[in-house]
Design a protein around this motif. Sequence first.
Motif, PDB file in Angstrom:
ATOM      1  N   ARG A  38       0.760  -1.036  -0.038  1.00 43.15           N
ATOM      2  CA  ARG A  38       0.214  -0.001   0.034  1.00 43.15           C
ATOM      3  C   ARG A  38       0.820   1.312  -0.173  1.00 43.15           C
ATOM      4  NH1 ARG A  38      -2.870   3.129   4.168  1.00 43.15           N
ATOM      5  NH2 ARG A  38      -4.843   3.890   3.154  1.00 43.15           N
ATOM      6  N   PHE A  39       0.514   2.086  -0.635  1.00 45.42           N
ATOM      7  CA  PHE A  39       1.358   3.449  -0.949  1.00 45.42           C
ATOM      8  C   PHE A  39       0.498   4.617  -1.404  1.00 45.42           C
ATOM      9  CE2 PHE A  39       1.263   0.769  -4.729  1.00 45.42           C
ATOM     10  CZ  PHE A  39       1.100   1.636  -5.511  1.00 45.42           C
ATOM     11  N   LEU A  40       1.190   5.792  -1.375  1.00 44.12           N
ATOM     12  CA  LEU A  40       0.474   6.987  -1.571  1.00 44.12           C
ATOM     13  C   LEU A  40       1.156   7.452  -3.003  1.00 44.12           C
ATOM     14  CD1 LEU A  40      -1.545   9.210  -0.600  1.00 44.12           C
ATOM     15  CD2 LEU A  40       0.450  10.460   0.429  1.00 44.12           C
ATOM     16  N   VAL A  41       0.078   8.136  -3.852  1.00 47.24           N
ATOM     17  CA  VAL A  41       0.432   8.546  -5.245  1.00 47.24           C
ATOM     18  C   VAL A  41       0.150  10.186  -4.976  1.00 47.24           C
ATOM     19  CG1 VAL A  41       0.011   8.678  -7.722  1.00 47.24           C
ATOM     20  CG2 VAL A  41      -0.295   6.574  -6.363  1.00 47.24           C
ATOM     21  N   ASN A  42       1.236  10.749  -5.216  1.00 50.37           N
ATOM     22  CA  ASN A  42       0.929  12.442  -4.785  1.00 50.37           C
ATOM     23  C   ASN A  42       0.480  12.911  -6.434  1.00 50.37           C
ATOM     24  OD1 ASN A  42       3.033  13.139  -6.727  1.00 50.37           O
ATOM     25  ND2 ASN A  42       4.607  13.405  -4.988  1.00 50.37           N
ATOM     26  N   CYS A  43       0.210  14.119  -6.177  1.00 50.39           N
ATOM     27  CA  CYS A  43      -0.591  15.014  -7.315  1.00 50.39           C
ATOM     28  C   CYS A  43       0.498  15.153  -8.568  1.00 50.39           C
ATOM     29  CB  CYS A  43      -1.218  16.342  -6.860  1.00 50.39           C
ATOM     30  SG  CYS A  43      -0.071  17.164  -5.870  1.00 50.39           S
ATOM     31  N   GLU A  44       1.727  14.630  -8.226  1.00 52.17           N
ATOM     32  CA  GLU A  44       2.484  14.478  -9.609  1.00 52.17           C
ATOM     33  C   GLU A  44       2.684  13.142 -10.179  1.00 52.17           C
ATOM     34  OE1 GLU A  44       6.530  16.199  -7.915  1.00 52.17           O
ATOM     35  OE2 GLU A  44       5.491  18.045  -7.360  1.00 52.17           O
ATOM     36  N   GLY A  45       1.799  12.311  -9.599  1.00 52.38           N
ATOM     37  CA  GLY A  45       1.935  10.865  -9.909  1.00 52.38           C
ATOM     38  C   GLY A  45       3.279  10.137  -9.436  1.00 52.38           C
ATOM     39  N   LYS A  46       3.899  10.772  -8.202  1.00 57.65           N
ATOM     40  CA  LYS A  46       5.029  10.141  -7.752  1.00 57.65           C
ATOM     41  C   LYS A  46       4.531   9.376  -6.466  1.00 57.65           C
ATOM     42  CE  LYS A  46       8.462  13.372  -9.331  1.00 57.65           C
ATOM     43  NZ  LYS A  46       8.807  14.664  -9.153  1.00 57.65           N
ATOM     44  N   THR A  47       5.273   8.158  -6.140  1.00 61.63           N
ATOM     45  CA  THR A  47       4.860   7.446  -5.077  1.00 61.63           C
ATOM     46  C   THR A  47       5.732   7.546  -3.851  1.00 61.63           C
ATOM     47  OG1 THR A  47       5.897   5.417  -6.100  1.00 61.63           O
ATOM     48  CG2 THR A  47       3.604   5.655  -6.583  1.00 61.63           C
ATOM     49  N   GLY A  48       4.992   7.146  -2.784  1.00 58.53           N
ATOM     50  CA  GLY A  48       5.902   7.109  -1.526  1.00 58.53           C
ATOM     51  C   GLY A  48       5.222   6.529  -0.156  1.00 58.53           C
ATOM     52  N   LEU A  49       5.643   6.431   0.933  1.00 55.66           N
ATOM     53  CA  LEU A  49       4.915   6.145   2.139  1.00 55.66           C
ATOM     54  C   LEU A  49       4.397   4.343   1.943  1.00 55.66           C
ATOM     55  CD1 LEU A  49       2.941   9.187   2.868  1.00 55.66           C
ATOM     56  CD2 LEU A  49       5.260   8.857   3.671  1.00 55.66           C
ATOM     57  N   PHE A  50       5.400   3.572   1.299  1.00 59.29           N
ATOM     58  CA  PHE A  50       5.111   2.329   1.179  1.00 59.29           C
ATOM     59  C   PHE A  50       4.970   1.522   2.432  1.00 59.29           C
ATOM     60  CE2 PHE A  50       6.800   3.651  -2.920  1.00 59.29           C
ATOM     61  CZ  PHE A  50       6.061   3.116  -3.966  1.00 59.29           C
ATOM     62  N   ARG A  51       3.937   0.645   2.677  1.00 62.80           N
ATOM     63  CA  ARG A  51       3.648  -0.229   3.687  1.00 62.80           C
ATOM     64  C   ARG A  51       3.473  -1.605   2.982  1.00 62.80           C
ATOM     65  NH1 ARG A  51       5.715   3.727   5.194  1.00 62.80           N
ATOM     66  NH2 ARG A  51       5.470   4.848   6.841  1.00 62.80           N
ATOM     67  N   VAL A  52       3.771  -2.639   3.662  1.00 64.53           N
ATOM     68  CA  VAL A  52       3.748  -4.161   3.163  1.00 64.53           C
ATOM     69  C   VAL A  52       3.144  -5.002   4.326  1.00 64.53           C
ATOM     70  CG1 VAL A  52       4.749  -6.079   2.307  1.00 64.53           C
ATOM     71  CG2 VAL A  52       5.682  -3.955   1.775  1.00 64.53           C
ATOM     72  N   GLN A  53       2.014  -6.018   3.980  1.00 70.47           N
ATOM     73  CA  GLN A  53       1.422  -6.768   4.724  1.00 70.47           C
ATOM     74  C   GLN A  53       1.390  -7.999   3.875  1.00 70.47           C
ATOM     75  OE1 GLN A  53      -2.608  -5.899   5.719  1.00 70.47           O
ATOM     76  NE2 GLN A  53      -2.472  -7.148   7.800  1.00 70.47           N
ATOM     77  N   GLN A  54       1.630  -9.032   4.740  1.00 74.31           N
ATOM     78  CA  GLN A  54       1.660 -10.253   4.268  1.00 74.31           C
ATOM     79  C   GLN A  54       0.548 -11.251   5.081  1.00 74.31           C
ATOM     80  OE1 GLN A  54       5.212 -12.855   3.745  1.00 74.31           O
ATOM     81  NE2 GLN A  54       6.403 -11.058   3.941  1.00 74.31           N
ATOM     82  N   MET A  55      -0.224 -12.070   4.251  1.00 76.78           N
ATOM     83  CA  MET A  55      -1.185 -12.901   5.081  1.00 76.78           C
ATOM     84  C   MET A  55      -1.082 -14.129   4.480  1.00 76.78           C
ATOM     85  SD  MET A  55      -4.543 -10.298   4.873  1.00 76.78           S
ATOM     86  CE  MET A  55      -4.095 -10.003   3.315  1.00 76.78           C
ATOM     87  N   GLY A 103       4.227   4.792 -13.717  1.00 80.27           N
ATOM     88  CA  GLY A 103       3.046   5.389 -14.783  1.00 80.27           C
ATOM     89  C   GLY A 103       1.687   5.539 -13.939  1.00 80.27           C
ATOM     90  N   TRP A 104       2.003   5.959 -12.688  1.00 78.24           N
ATOM     91  CA  TRP A 104       0.787   6.342 -11.847  1.00 78.24           C
ATOM     92  C   TRP A 104       0.409   7.599 -12.284  1.00 78.24           C
ATOM     93  CZ3 TRP A 104      -1.571   2.638  -9.713  1.00 78.24           C
ATOM     94  CH2 TRP A 104      -0.931   1.626  -9.221  1.00 78.24           C
ATOM     95  N   ILE A 105      -1.257   7.894 -12.369  1.00 75.53           N
ATOM     96  CA  ILE A 105      -1.730   9.100 -13.079  1.00 75.53           C
ATOM     97  C   ILE A 105      -2.335   9.915 -11.808  1.00 75.53           C
ATOM     98  CG2 ILE A 105      -3.488  10.161 -14.661  1.00 75.53           C
ATOM     99  CD1 ILE A 105      -3.111   7.203 -16.136  1.00 75.53           C
ATOM    100  N   PRO A 106      -1.882  11.177 -11.772  1.00 74.12           N
ATOM    101  CA  PRO A 106      -2.732  11.943 -10.671  1.00 74.12           C
ATOM    102  C   PRO A 106      -4.103  11.971 -10.714  1.00 74.12           C
ATOM    103  CG  PRO A 106      -0.988  13.106 -11.450  1.00 74.12           C
ATOM    104  CD  PRO A 106      -1.004  12.118 -12.585  1.00 74.12           C
ATOM    105  N   LYS A 107      -4.967  11.941  -9.733  1.00 70.15           N
ATOM    106  CA  LYS A 107      -6.291  12.030  -9.796  1.00 70.15           C
ATOM    107  C   LYS A 107      -6.601  13.461  -9.912  1.00 70.15           C
ATOM    108  CE  LYS A 107      -7.953   7.719  -7.380  1.00 70.15           C
ATOM    109  NZ  LYS A 107      -8.265   7.348  -8.509  1.00 70.15           N
ATOM    110  N   GLU A 108      -7.875  13.877 -10.447  1.00 64.68           N
ATOM    111  CA  GLU A 108      -8.432  14.980 -10.332  1.00 64.68           C
ATOM    112  C   GLU A 108      -9.634  15.003  -9.848  1.00 64.68           C
ATOM    113  OE1 GLU A 108      -8.921  18.027 -13.646  1.00 64.68           O
ATOM    114  OE2 GLU A 108      -6.837  17.681 -13.786  1.00 64.68           O
TER     115      GLU A 108
END
Length: 173
Positions: free
Chosen positions: A99-116, A142-147
């Motif tokens: 799970r992660f955050l896509v910012n308004c420039e389409g860049k990603t960060g704040l990645f978190r991982v969970q295993q089940m 290739g993440w597209i910023p949301k509007e």
Amino acid sequence: MKVLIRGACLLALLSFVLMSCQTEKNAGKYPVTVGDIEFDEKLDDPAFKKCNPEKLMSFQYYQGSKGFDYKGEKSAILEKLEKEKISSENKVNGYITVRFLVNCEGKTGLFRVQQMNAELKEAVLDKELENRLLRFAKSLDGWIPKEIKGFKVGYYQYLTYKIENGKVSEVLP
């Protein structure tokens, strides 16, 4: 009698003030929105910037969207994953979610991982497989910023990899 009433009122007022201060202390340790990922200097890139940090709000992947917000849609991710041939020598079954955050420039960060495991109970399937899938998710550019209502916004996205016999058999959502 008046002294007792004044004392009781003073005690009630003092209790209210103390409880109010305690509530303010606790308010700072909870996220603004359920599910927000807080910055962790041990895990996160300090150069990654959230959109409109003063508003402290990010959306979910399904808000304001009609499809998968990635260039080439989900099929582009699946094609890239197929080329990477990510698997485990261990014949594990379960799910690894990034799970992660896509910012308004389409860049990603704040990645978190969970295993089940296959019964959807938290478990460690394969740490090396987790690391490979995390690197793969971080490599997707290739993440597209949301509007939403004419404003570019950040949003939380996730990729859940279904693992069968050590291989990725499906990617959700």
